[in-house]
Every structure is written in C-alpha cells, then in structure tokens.
Design a protein around this motif. Structure first.
Motif, PDB file in Angstrom:
ATOM      1  N   UNK A 342       3.435  -5.349 -11.452  1.00 21.02           N
ATOM      2  CA  UNK A 342       1.993  -5.113 -11.381  1.00 21.02           C
ATOM      3  C   UNK A 342       1.593  -3.666 -11.709  1.00 21.02           C
ATOM      4  N   UNK A 343       2.231  -2.704 -11.049  1.00 22.10           N
ATOM      5  CA  UNK A 343       1.763  -1.321 -11.219  1.00 22.10           C
ATOM      6  C   UNK A 343       1.893  -0.862 -12.678  1.00 22.10           C
ATOM      7  N   UNK A 375       3.812  -0.998  -2.592  1.00 19.44           N
ATOM      8  CA  UNK A 375       3.980   0.452  -2.794  1.00 19.44           C
ATOM      9  C   UNK A 375       3.829   0.810  -4.276  1.00 19.44           C
ATOM     10  N   UNK A 376       3.508  -0.173  -5.102  1.00 21.24           N
ATOM     11  CA  UNK A 376       3.341   0.085  -6.538  1.00 21.24           C
ATOM     12  C   UNK A 376       4.663   0.314  -7.246  1.00 21.24           C
ATOM     13  N   UNK A 377       5.683  -0.485  -6.896  1.00 20.71           N
ATOM     14  CA  UNK A 377       6.990  -0.320  -7.537  1.00 20.71           C
ATOM     15  C   UNK A 377       6.917  -0.602  -9.047  1.00 20.71           C
ATOM     16  N   UNK A 425       9.431   9.091  -6.623  1.00 21.12           N
ATOM     17  CA  UNK A 425       7.974   8.998  -6.807  1.00 21.12           C
ATOM     18  C   UNK A 425       7.359   7.859  -6.000  1.00 21.12           C
ATOM     19  N   UNK A 426       8.103   6.776  -5.819  1.00 19.72           N
ATOM     20  CA  UNK A 426       7.546   5.588  -5.165  1.00 19.72           C
ATOM     21  C   UNK A 426       8.503   5.117  -4.088  1.00 19.72           C
ATOM     22  N   UNK A 427       8.135   5.263  -2.837  1.00 20.31           N
ATOM     23  CA  UNK A 427       8.987   4.740  -1.762  1.00 20.31           C
ATOM     24  C   UNK A 427       8.180   4.530  -0.481  1.00 20.31           C
ATOM     25  N   UNK A 438      -1.065   3.729  -1.317  1.00 25.26           N
ATOM     26  CA  UNK A 438      -1.317   2.315  -1.602  1.00 25.26           C
ATOM     27  C   UNK A 438      -0.800   1.448  -0.453  1.00 25.26           C
ATOM     28  N   UNK A 439       0.341   1.843   0.106  1.00 25.29           N
ATOM     29  CA  UNK A 439       0.921   1.056   1.206  1.00 25.29           C
ATOM     30  C   UNK A 439      -0.052   0.980   2.390  1.00 25.29           C
TER      31      UNK A 439
END
Ligand code: BGC
Length: 545
Positions: A342-343, A375-377, A425-427, A438-439
């Motif tokens: 998605x992200x 989380x926008x993985x 960057x994303x976690x 986002x989370x």
C-alpha cells in the motif's frame, strides 16, 4: 438481536512466518505470534487471519498443502496453535485460518498415490487423455502458465490445475474428496478456530462447455459445508475467497445458507482507480451495482493482501490505466495485477494512505488490514512471485528489524531495503513513540470505529455530491448516524451534498475540512467522519433501497 461477531470485526491478515521469530531460525513461528498478541490487542484489531501454516513444500507460500492436518514444523506444533488460540481468546481476539479446498500440493500423499496406475485414489484428481478439455476455463497465473493441464508421465495422463502445475485440483465429483474436505474443516474448527477462509472456491467443479467457475454443483457442496458448521459448531464463520463480479459473488452467500462472509474484490481496485482519476465515479458505480446481501452476511473489504493487487475485476482499459499509474516498472506487475504494498503504491503519501484507510474503516463491510500496512511498510518487488509483499514485520530499526535473532542472510526473506522503507525508516518501535505516526493514527481510527457501532453493522446510503471528486455516504443504526466524506482529487474542493442533516460533532478528519450547512470543503485528498443528528433524509437514495 445482537449482530454476529464478524459484522463489526476488524481483521488483521498475517502469515505466521512473517511476524516474529522466537527460536532464531529466521522464520516466524506460533510462539512468536503468541508473544506479539499484546501488540495486536493494543492496536485494536479484533480478529487475526492466519495464512496457511500446514505441511507444505512452500512453492506457493503454503497454499500448496501436503498434509492438511499438520503444522509445518518450522512454525511449531498443533499444540502451539492451541496455545495461540487460547491466548487470543483470553484477550477477546478471534482467529480464522485459511483452508485450501480446491487443490493440494503434488507432494500430497493422495496425489503421489493417485498417479500410480490402477490406484484406488485416482479419482481424487481430475485427469484427461488430452489437454483440450474445458477450453473455456481461463488461466489464472498468466505469467507462468498457458494451460490448466499438465502431463504426468507416471499417471500416463494430463491432470487439471487452476493454479500452479504443482497444485493439482481435487475432483469434487469423488465423494471421498467431499468427505475429506468436510472432515478437515471439522478438524480445525474443533481445535478452536472461530472461522475459516476457504480459498479459491469458484473452481471446485469442472463441467464441459462451461468456464468452470461458480457452477451449481460448487454451490451445492459449499452449502453442505455450511450446514455441517451450523449443526456442529456455535458462532463460527466461513469466508469465501471468490474473485468474481458482484452478481456472481453474492451467490456465495446463498440465501444466508452458504458463506457468512465474502470479499468484495471489485471494490478494491476502484478505490485505487478513483484516487488516480480524482473522481469518485468508479467507486460509486460498483457500490450501486452491488446487490443487497442476506441478513447476517457481510462483505470483507480490503486495500491490500498477500497476493498481487488483482486487476481481474476491471475492464481491459481500466487495467492498463491502473498498471500505467501504479506499476510503471514491468517488475511491479504480476499475473493480472500489481505486486506492491500500500505505502509504495501511494508514493508513501500520508494523505492518500489515510484517505483510503478512512474509507476502509467506514464503508459497509468488515475491514481487513494487511500486516505492516499500519506502519506503512514497503515492498521488494524484485523478489520472486509475490514474496516482495511478504517480508519480515519491521519491529525496530535493527538490520533484522527486530523480527529475528538470526543473521540477515538466514531470514526466510530479506527485510525491505528500498529507500525510505528500510527498518531504520519504518518500524513499530519508533512509531509507537511518535504521536504523529501512521501507527498511532491507525490505532486512534480503530478505537473510534470500535465506539461507533453504525460503522460496523449500520445501514449504508450513498449521498450525492455536486463535485465528482467527492465521495459521500452515511452509515446509521439506532445509536448514531455518521456522514463520511472524501475528496479523491489532489486539489481542494468545495461541494454541495444532497442530504438534509445537521452535524453534531466531527469524529475524525484530515486538516482543512469544513462543513457549512450541506456544503463541504475538503483539502486535497481530504476526508472526514461527522456524527450527524437524527433523523436525516437522503434526498436521492441508493438504487435498490
Ligand atoms: C491465494 C494465493 C494462492 C492461490 C493458489 C489464492 O487464492 O490467495 O496466494 O497462490 O490461491 O493456491
């Protein structure tokens, strides 16, 4: 009467192998899932959907089963599954599992036996002396196959498969197959699953001069399964994976005597279409074309899942448009779809990610979130098949993303490394500490939704808007009415809404929204949920209401 549990459930799809590895072998396991239930409970989802975890040669992510009643040892044991179910239930979380009814792996002992000349199991699969039978049945995995028949030199015959050639289709004309599948469903429900997703159900039977999809015999058999579940179990749910047009998929609800739930496949690509076109038309028309469904039945709606973003349920022209817009590189395309998360599909743009989630969580149907999307993985579309959207969950910023203590080379798949999407960057850990993440936004939206029953079981009506970029509808039940508005365009918009109501509160909104009377102003990709006063009148009701 209280609505069944799945009507206001929020599902979270997760493969066991991708979530958390407790024994350091580089593969997620049941103990890891159990350990991370805290996270799922905290997030606010209410039902976990587990991808196949059975014995399998893993040539199709586990959808190629070689023993239906076992657990792949690297994931744990049947006892570990039981513990996971108990722990989930203790927290009020439900769990459903995938069961693959259409086919087995070619390594399944049934197939190995059936191939042998004179085998009593021969009729468990579908054989032919020529590869010409059932010419009207389409090929689904177009990237890798051009026929649904494969020659087996041991059997001296061709066998039928709707998916990979290592996945022979079961022959449902054989009563033993019918009984075996029924018993497998009984087995997992008895163990404690709250429901089962039955995979690829349109293709169970084959008949000459048909395309082999949605045949009456298939529905008859599926109704038999439902009758068994209703007779022998309480409060369970069967979910159909039937990637079909609305008129065909509603048949899987029967008259409330087949599936409890089915995915709304045609809606999903149209959300992406509306966003690309800056126009709500495609979403509105698919909702208008969606027949009503029986009481107690429910759509499953989703943005992404473990497969390619399927473009089977759009026209050829629409498909090309979506490919050009969302999969500019050929490696991003897979079969009749797009293998991206998605992200990255939305260029990492928070406004668009939030817009689609605000709709996912308010449209009529139970939302299915895909692990990591909260989380926008990112993805790794250069990996094989659909592996690029099945990489390890990113818990922290370490090289293995806190998923495993194994060295990175030993992980079942590499952690995402594409720019802007690596664990650094994303976690989860960083986003839990960041109020703007986002989370935390997703968690807040889930919490709001949980307190607003109209967004679960409530009735749905489209609200006409004067500007075609604007999508508006109301959801209402005895407690509340919620007006949802969204701007698919990348420019601010002001639009009249053809509805007579008075807002009492803004429940949630993107910045830049205002509602004056029935005139809504939304920023680019803006959206809002308003609580509105009863009674209300929708001037032009949805077709069929
Ligand atoms: C699953 C896919 C799988 C296919 C064939 C689908 O419906 O979602 O992941 O490849 O069935 O088994």
């Amino acid at each position: 009467m209280k609505a069944p549990w799945y009507v206001d459930a929020v599902f979270y799809e997760v493969p066991v192998y991708a979530f958390f590895d407790t024994n350091g072998d580089g593969v997620g396991d049941f103990a890891g899932l159990t350990e991370r239930l805290d996270y799922l409970e905290w997030l606010g989802v209410t039902c976990i959907w587990l991808l196949p975890f059975y014995e399998s040669p893993l040539r199709d992510g586990g959808y190629d089963i070689s023993d239906f009643r076992s657990v792949l040892p690297r994931y744990g044991t049947v006892d570990d599954v039981r513990t996971f179910l108990d722990e989930s239930h203790r927290r009020g979380l439900r769990v459903i599992a995938d069961v693959i009814v259409n086919h087995t792996s070619d390594q399944h002992p049934w197939f190995q036996e059936a191939r042998l000349p004179g085998s009593p199991l021969r009729s468990r699969y579908v054989w032919s002396d020529t590869p010409d039978r059932f010419p009207d049945a389409r090929v689904i995995f177009t990237d890798t196959h051009d026929s649904n028949w494969t020659w087996d030199p041991v059997a001296g015959a061709y066998y039928w498969h709707r998916f990979f050639d290592h996945q022979p289709d079961l022959n449902f004309d054989d009563p033993a197959v019918q009984d075996e599948i029924e018993n497998i469903i009984r087995f997992w429900l008895t163990l404690g699953f709250d429901g089962l997703r039955l995979d690829a159900v349109p293709y169970l039977y084959e008949r000459d001069n048909t395309n082999g999809e949605n045949l009456p015999e298939t529905h008859t058999y599926l109704k038999r399964l439902r009758a068994m579940v209703d007779t022998e179990f309480d409060d369970r749910m069967l979910l159909a994976e039937a990637n079909q047009w609305p008129d065909d998929v509603v048949e899987y609800f029967g008259e409330g005597d087949e599936f409890h739930m089915a995915y709304h496949f045609p809606l999903m690509p149209r959300l992406f279409m509306a966003l690309a076109q800056g126009d709500a038309g495609s979403v509105i028309s698919i909702l208008e074309d969606t027949p009503d469904i029986p009481d107690g039945c429910r759509w499953g709606i989703f943005l992404r899942n473990h497969d390619e973003l399927t473009l089977e349920m759009v026209t050829g022209e629409e498909r090309q448009y979506l490919w050009d817009r969302y999969a500019p590189e050929p490696s991003m395309r897979k079969n009749v779809g797009i293998r991206r998360r998605l992200a990255p599909l939305l260029d990492g743009d928070r406004r668009r990610i939030e817009l689609l989630h605000a709709l996912l969580l308010s449209l009529p149907g139970s939302p299915f979130l895909y692990y990591g999307d909260e989380i926008g993985m990112g993805d790794e579309h250069l990996l094989e098949d659909r592996d690029g959207v099945r990489t390890p969950m990113q818990w922290d910023s370490s090289p293995t993303a806190g998923f495993s203590t194994a060295v990175p080379q030993d992980l079942y798949l590499p952690v995402v490394s594409s720019p802007g999407y690596s664990p650094a960057a994303v976690n989860v850990a960083a986003q839990r500490d960041n109020p703007g993440s986002l989370l935390l936004w997703t968690r807040k939206m889930l919490d709001l939704r949980a307190g607003m029953s109209a967004l679960g079981a409530g009735a749905f009506r489209l609200v006409p808007a004067s500007d075609s970029a604007v999508f508006a509808f109301v959801r209402s039940d005895a407690d509340a009415t919620v007006l949802v508005v969204a701007n698919f365009s990348d420019a601010p918009v002001t639009s009249d809404l053809d509805v007579d109501l008075a807002p009492t509160a803004t429940l949630a909104t993107a910045p830049g929204t205002s509602l004056e009377g029935t005139t809504i102003t939304l920023d680019a990709h803006g959206w809002a949920w308003f609580r509105v006063e009863h009674p209300f009148t929708v001037i032009a009701a949805r077709h069929g209401d």
